[in-house]
Design an enzyme around this catalytic site. Structure first.
Site, mmCIF file in Angstrom:
data_model
loop_
_atom_site.group_PDB
_atom_site.id
_atom_site.type_symbol
_atom_site.label_atom_id
_atom_site.label_comp_id
_atom_site.label_asym_id
_atom_site.label_seq_id
_atom_site.Cartn_x
_atom_site.Cartn_y
_atom_site.Cartn_z
ATOM 1 N N ARG A 182 -8.979 8.995 1.698
ATOM 2 C CA ARG A 182 -9.427 8.465 2.990
ATOM 3 C C ARG A 182 -9.549 9.607 4.007
ATOM 4 N NH1 ARG A 182 -5.250 3.488 3.654
ATOM 5 N NH2 ARG A 182 -3.840 5.067 2.835
ATOM 6 N N VAL A 218 0.359 -4.047 6.693
ATOM 7 C CA VAL A 218 -1.046 -4.174 6.283
ATOM 8 C C VAL A 218 -1.863 -3.047 6.926
ATOM 9 C CG1 VAL A 218 -0.846 -6.680 6.040
ATOM 10 C CG2 VAL A 218 -1.618 -5.724 8.209
ATOM 11 N N ALA A 253 -0.732 12.167 17.412
ATOM 12 C CA ALA A 253 -1.627 12.928 18.287
ATOM 13 C C ALA A 253 -1.094 14.357 18.474
ATOM 14 C CB ALA A 253 -1.762 12.218 19.636
ATOM 15 N N GLY A 284 0.808 -1.219 0.000
ATOM 16 C CA GLY A 284 0.000 0.000 0.000
ATOM 17 C C GLY A 284 0.838 1.265 0.000
ATOM 18 N N TYR A 285 0.267 2.317 0.578
ATOM 19 C CA TYR A 285 0.918 3.639 0.604
ATOM 20 C C TYR A 285 2.232 3.602 1.383
ATOM 21 C CZ TYR A 285 -3.171 5.805 -1.449
ATOM 22 O OH TYR A 285 -4.169 6.167 -2.314
ATOM 23 N N CYS A 342 -4.671 8.569 8.746
ATOM 24 C CA CYS A 342 -3.936 8.297 9.986
ATOM 25 C C CYS A 342 -4.384 9.089 11.213
ATOM 26 C CB CYS A 342 -2.448 8.553 9.761
ATOM 27 S SG CYS A 342 -1.734 7.392 8.595
ATOM 28 N N PHE A 380 6.959 7.088 9.587
ATOM 29 C CA PHE A 380 6.555 8.482 9.812
ATOM 30 C C PHE A 380 6.379 9.274 8.518
ATOM 31 C CE2 PHE A 380 8.710 7.192 13.748
ATOM 32 C CZ PHE A 380 7.738 7.524 14.686
ATOM 33 N N LYS A 383 -4.980 16.001 0.748
ATOM 34 C CA LYS A 383 -3.947 17.044 0.643
ATOM 35 C C LYS A 383 -3.406 17.009 -0.778
ATOM 36 C CE LYS A 383 0.196 16.082 2.441
ATOM 37 N NZ LYS A 383 1.320 15.495 3.236
ATOM 38 N N SER A 391 3.154 -1.464 10.265
ATOM 39 C CA SER A 391 1.828 -0.859 10.437
ATOM 40 C C SER A 391 1.785 -0.113 11.770
ATOM 41 C CB SER A 391 0.745 -1.939 10.507
ATOM 42 O OG SER A 391 0.749 -2.755 9.378
HETATM 43 N N1 NAD Z 1 -0.646 5.938 4.616
HETATM 44 C C1 NAD Z 1 0.297 6.534 5.326
HETATM 45 O O1 NAD Z 1 0.735 7.621 5.005
HETATM 46 C C2 NAD Z 1 0.868 5.874 6.555
HETATM 47 C C3 NAD Z 1 2.016 6.417 7.146
HETATM 48 C C4 NAD Z 1 2.557 5.793 8.280
HETATM 49 C C5 NAD Z 1 1.970 4.638 8.785
HETATM 50 N N2 NAD Z 1 0.858 4.127 8.185
HETATM 51 C C6 NAD Z 1 0.326 2.860 8.705
HETATM 52 O O2 NAD Z 1 0.807 1.814 7.848
HETATM 53 C C7 NAD Z 1 -0.160 0.770 7.705
HETATM 54 C C8 NAD Z 1 -0.498 0.571 6.237
HETATM 55 O O3 NAD Z 1 -1.072 1.755 5.738
HETATM 56 P P1 NAD Z 1 -1.306 1.978 4.182
HETATM 57 O O4 NAD Z 1 -1.799 3.368 4.020
HETATM 58 O O5 NAD Z 1 -0.102 1.519 3.427
HETATM 59 O O6 NAD Z 1 -2.505 0.929 3.923
HETATM 60 P P2 NAD Z 1 -3.041 0.389 2.525
HETATM 61 O O7 NAD Z 1 -4.467 0.040 2.728
HETATM 62 O O8 NAD Z 1 -2.662 1.334 1.427
HETATM 63 O O9 NAD Z 1 -2.180 -0.954 2.275
HETATM 64 C C9 NAD Z 1 -2.316 -2.111 3.019
HETATM 65 C C10 NAD Z 1 -2.208 -3.309 2.076
HETATM 66 O O10 NAD Z 1 -2.143 -4.499 2.852
HETATM 67 C C11 NAD Z 1 -2.761 -5.537 2.109
HETATM 68 N N3 NAD Z 1 -3.091 -6.665 2.982
HETATM 69 C C12 NAD Z 1 -3.989 -6.711 4.005
HETATM 70 N N4 NAD Z 1 -3.973 -7.920 4.601
HETATM 71 C C13 NAD Z 1 -3.041 -8.655 3.951
HETATM 72 C C14 NAD Z 1 -2.546 -9.989 4.107
HETATM 73 N N5 NAD Z 1 -3.004 -10.790 5.086
HETATM 74 N N6 NAD Z 1 -1.604 -10.438 3.243
HETATM 75 C C15 NAD Z 1 -1.126 -9.627 2.273
HETATM 76 N N7 NAD Z 1 -1.538 -8.361 2.075
HETATM 77 C C16 NAD Z 1 -2.484 -7.868 2.914
HETATM 78 C C17 NAD Z 1 -3.977 -4.858 1.500
HETATM 79 O O11 NAD Z 1 -4.458 -5.590 0.378
HETATM 80 C C18 NAD Z 1 -3.394 -3.488 1.121
HETATM 81 O O12 NAD Z 1 -2.949 -3.446 -0.220
HETATM 82 C C19 NAD Z 1 -1.359 1.211 8.566
HETATM 83 O O13 NAD Z 1 -1.209 0.634 9.838
HETATM 84 C C20 NAD Z 1 -1.186 2.722 8.667
HETATM 85 O O14 NAD Z 1 -1.752 3.256 9.840
HETATM 86 C C21 NAD Z 1 0.305 4.705 7.073
HETATM 87 O O1 UPG Z 2 -0.520 22.871 9.277
HETATM 88 C C1 UPG Z 2 -1.190 21.949 8.814
HETATM 89 C C2 UPG Z 2 -0.631 20.728 8.374
HETATM 90 C C3 UPG Z 2 -1.461 19.741 7.879
HETATM 91 N N1 UPG Z 2 -2.801 19.932 7.809
HETATM 92 C C4 UPG Z 2 -3.676 18.848 7.317
HETATM 93 O O2 UPG Z 2 -3.405 17.670 8.062
HETATM 94 C C5 UPG Z 2 -3.675 16.520 7.276
HETATM 95 C C6 UPG Z 2 -2.519 15.531 7.357
HETATM 96 O O3 UPG Z 2 -1.411 16.067 6.682
HETATM 97 P P1 UPG Z 2 0.038 15.390 6.730
HETATM 98 O O4 UPG Z 2 0.409 15.135 8.121
HETATM 99 O O5 UPG Z 2 0.955 16.242 5.930
HETATM 100 O O6 UPG Z 2 -0.191 14.022 5.900
HETATM 101 P P2 UPG Z 2 -0.322 12.501 6.352
HETATM 102 O O7 UPG Z 2 0.047 11.686 5.163
HETATM 103 O O8 UPG Z 2 -1.636 12.267 6.989
HETATM 104 O O9 UPG Z 2 0.856 12.268 7.425
HETATM 105 C C7 UPG Z 2 0.609 12.138 8.819
HETATM 106 O O10 UPG Z 2 0.186 10.830 9.127
HETATM 107 C C8 UPG Z 2 1.134 9.808 8.729
HETATM 108 C C9 UPG Z 2 0.481 8.478 8.993
HETATM 109 O O11 UPG Z 2 0.613 8.046 10.291
HETATM 110 C C10 UPG Z 2 2.435 10.024 9.502
HETATM 111 O O12 UPG Z 2 3.364 9.020 9.128
HETATM 112 C C11 UPG Z 2 2.976 11.412 9.183
HETATM 113 O O13 UPG Z 2 4.174 11.646 9.953
HETATM 114 C C12 UPG Z 2 1.920 12.448 9.540
HETATM 115 O O14 UPG Z 2 2.357 13.756 9.175
HETATM 116 C C13 UPG Z 2 -3.978 17.021 5.869
HETATM 117 O O15 UPG Z 2 -5.385 17.044 5.665
HETATM 118 C C14 UPG Z 2 -3.415 18.429 5.874
HETATM 119 O O16 UPG Z 2 -4.076 19.301 4.965
HETATM 120 C C15 UPG Z 2 -3.371 21.130 8.253
HETATM 121 O O17 UPG Z 2 -4.592 21.304 8.208
HETATM 122 N N2 UPG Z 2 -2.542 22.110 8.731
#
Ligand code: NAD
Ligand code: UPG
Length: 382
Positions: A342, A86, A221, A10-11, A272, A158, A335, A127
């Site tokens: 999401r 995941v 948080a 994923g992302y 998140c 992060f 953003k 995750s």
């Molecule tokens: N999106 C972000 O910016 C971000 C940043 C930091 C941390 N996180 C955390 O990282 C984790 C993943 O987030 P994401 O945004 O990448 O999610 P996502 O939904 O984009 O990706 C997760 C992937 O895992 C796969 N998956 C689920 N169960 C599985 C299994 N049993 N076997 C194989 N594949 C499986 C899904 O099909 C999906 O493609 C979450 O816990 C999230 O909170 C996300």
């Molecule tokens: O001054 C600000 C900064 C951000 N935002 C909003 O806050 C949201 C989140 O923005 P940002 O934090 O840049 O993006 P995320 O991808 O959600 O990243 C956050 O969430 C991730 C998932 O956990 C963490 O890994 C990152 O460190 C954390 O910044 C968005 O809607 C922004 O528009 C504001 O309204 N004002």
């Protein structure tokens, strides 16, 4: 050759592993997922997520030391280090619904690792999970163990979407938590050596497991709290004639506060912040800390207030009705520089305006019409 397998393309899993592959050419990295369309997209010219710079990184290593596959069991079995990335969304049903993290995907990944493994492995929590998850995962992994040693590490991510590649190339810090045992410390060093290919060693922080797990929830948080604080201030500015940009600039120049994350907005979105704060609130409640839970809950309440306030201001500024009025909404993702919708505040705003019978025209260069229509037709916990 060290072999890494990441469960979840994923992302987080996709970009993170692409950067590890780029920076560590001698390591083989395989990203696996049960979603075939996602893996097909990672193997095509149209990657499943938009992230500036990602195409370049993937092109440089895909087929050399970076692979994407649906053969989950085979690659997990062959790996020395298994990252689990995941999704861990908010539970929608049962105990803790609307707050607790849903660990179904994590648990099923852990059971599969236990079942298919034939050699010792380091299992890395990538995750975002509740503090103490590693204890439950250890129980699952050791249950079936057949003499195999699993060492669990917490290595929360992060990166922010839209700047993921930049964040991964140059992280403020990499956090690795492990057990305070010889095996735990050895595993920490193994993972630290991977990141040390490009991250200065003083930016790689090593802690115990629980500190690493909790630090991720705490960081989100704190970040979200700053946004709710400045958004709350924006309401007072509008009531008094103060200018929120001037106020946030003024307070941000105090080096103890700092200028980042003080932009007033329509409210924070993304997958998140809300999820992780709800998770934190639930953990506080389960630990008998209702005052602490209520403190963090307020960050989300102010965010909901800000979104509703924005819609009310738009409607009231147009003679208290937007019925039949054509309103253009530019940008729908949560953003810029991402196609991720999401928890985007655009959903609440558009629903509010459409609810008042506005004729909305919505455009986002990274979001398809189909996705926008799907988001607008979904209920809160669909
Ligand atoms: N999106 C972000 O910016 C971000 C940043 C930091 C941390 N996180 C955390 O990282 C984790 C993943 O987030 P994401 O945004 O990448 O999610 P996502 O939904 O984009 O990706 C997760 C992937 O895992 C796969 N998956 C689920 N169960 C599985 C299994 N049993 N076997 C194989 N594949 C499986 C899904 O099909 C999906 O493609 C979450 O816990 C999230 O909170 C996300
Ligand atoms: O001054 C600000 C900064 C951000 N935002 C909003 O806050 C949201 C989140 O923005 P940002 O934090 O840049 O993006 P995320 O991808 O959600 O990243 C956050 O969430 C991730 C998932 O956990 C963490 O890994 C990152 O460190 C954390 O910044 C968005 O809607 C922004 O528009 C504001 O309204 N004002």
């Amino acid at each position: 050759m060290v072999k890494i397998c990441c469960i979840g393309a994923g992302y987080v899993g996709g970009p993170t592993m692409a950067v590890i592959a780029l920076k560590c050419p001698e390591i083989e990295v395989v990203v696996v997922d049960i979603a075939t369309p996602r893996i097909n997209a990672w193997n095509s010219d149209h990657l499943p997520i938009y992230e500036p710079g990602l195409d370049d990184v993937v092109k440089q290593c895909r087929g050399k030391n970076l692979f994407f596959s649906t053969d989950v069991e085979k690659h997990v079995a062959e790996a020395d280090i298994v990252f689990v990335s995941v999704n861990t969304p908010t539970k929608t049903q049962g105990l803790g619904a609307g707050k607790a993290a849903d660990l179904t995907y994590w648990e099923s990944a852990a059971r599969m690792i236990a079942d298919v493994s034939k050699s010792d492995k380091i299992v890395v929590e990538k995750s975002t999970v509740p503090v103490k998850t590693a204890e439950a995962i250890e129980r699952i992994l050791t249950h079936n163990r057949k003499g195999i040693n699993f060492t669990i590490l917490s290595n929360p991510e992060f990166l922010a979407e839209g700047t993921a590649i930049q964040d991964l190339f140059n992280p403020d810090r990499v956090l690795i938590g492990g057990r305070e045992t010889p095996e735990g410390q050895k595993a920490i060093h193994t993972l630290r050596d991977v990141y040390a290919h490009w991250v200065p060693i003083d930016r790689i922080l090593c802690t115990n497991l629980w500190s690493a797990e909790l630090s991720k929830l705490a960081a989100n948080a704190f970040l979200a709290q700053r946004i709710s604080s400045v958004n709350a201030m924006s309401a007072l500015c509008e009531a008094t004639g103060a200018d929120v940009y001037q106020v946030s600039h003024s307070i941000g120049t105090d080096s103890r506060i700092g200028p980042k994350f003080l932009n007033a907005s329509v409210g924070f979105g993304g997958s998140c912040f809300q999820k992780d704060i709800l998770n934190l609130v639930y953990i506080c409640e389960c630990n008998g800390l209702p005052e602490v839970a209520n403190y963090w809950k307020q960050v989300i309440k102010v965010n909901d207030y800000q979104k509703a306030r924005f819609v009310n201001r738009v409607v009231s500024s147009m003679f208290n009705t937007v019925s039949g009025k054509k309103i253009a909404i530019l940008g729908f993702a949560f953003k810029k520089d991402t196609g991720d919708t999401r928890e985007t505040p655009a959903i609440d705003v558009c629903k509010g305006l459409i609810g008042d019978k506005a004729k909305s025209s919505i455009y986002d260069p990274q979001v398809s019409e189909e996705q926008i229509l799907k988001d607008l037709s979904m209920k809160k916990f669909d």
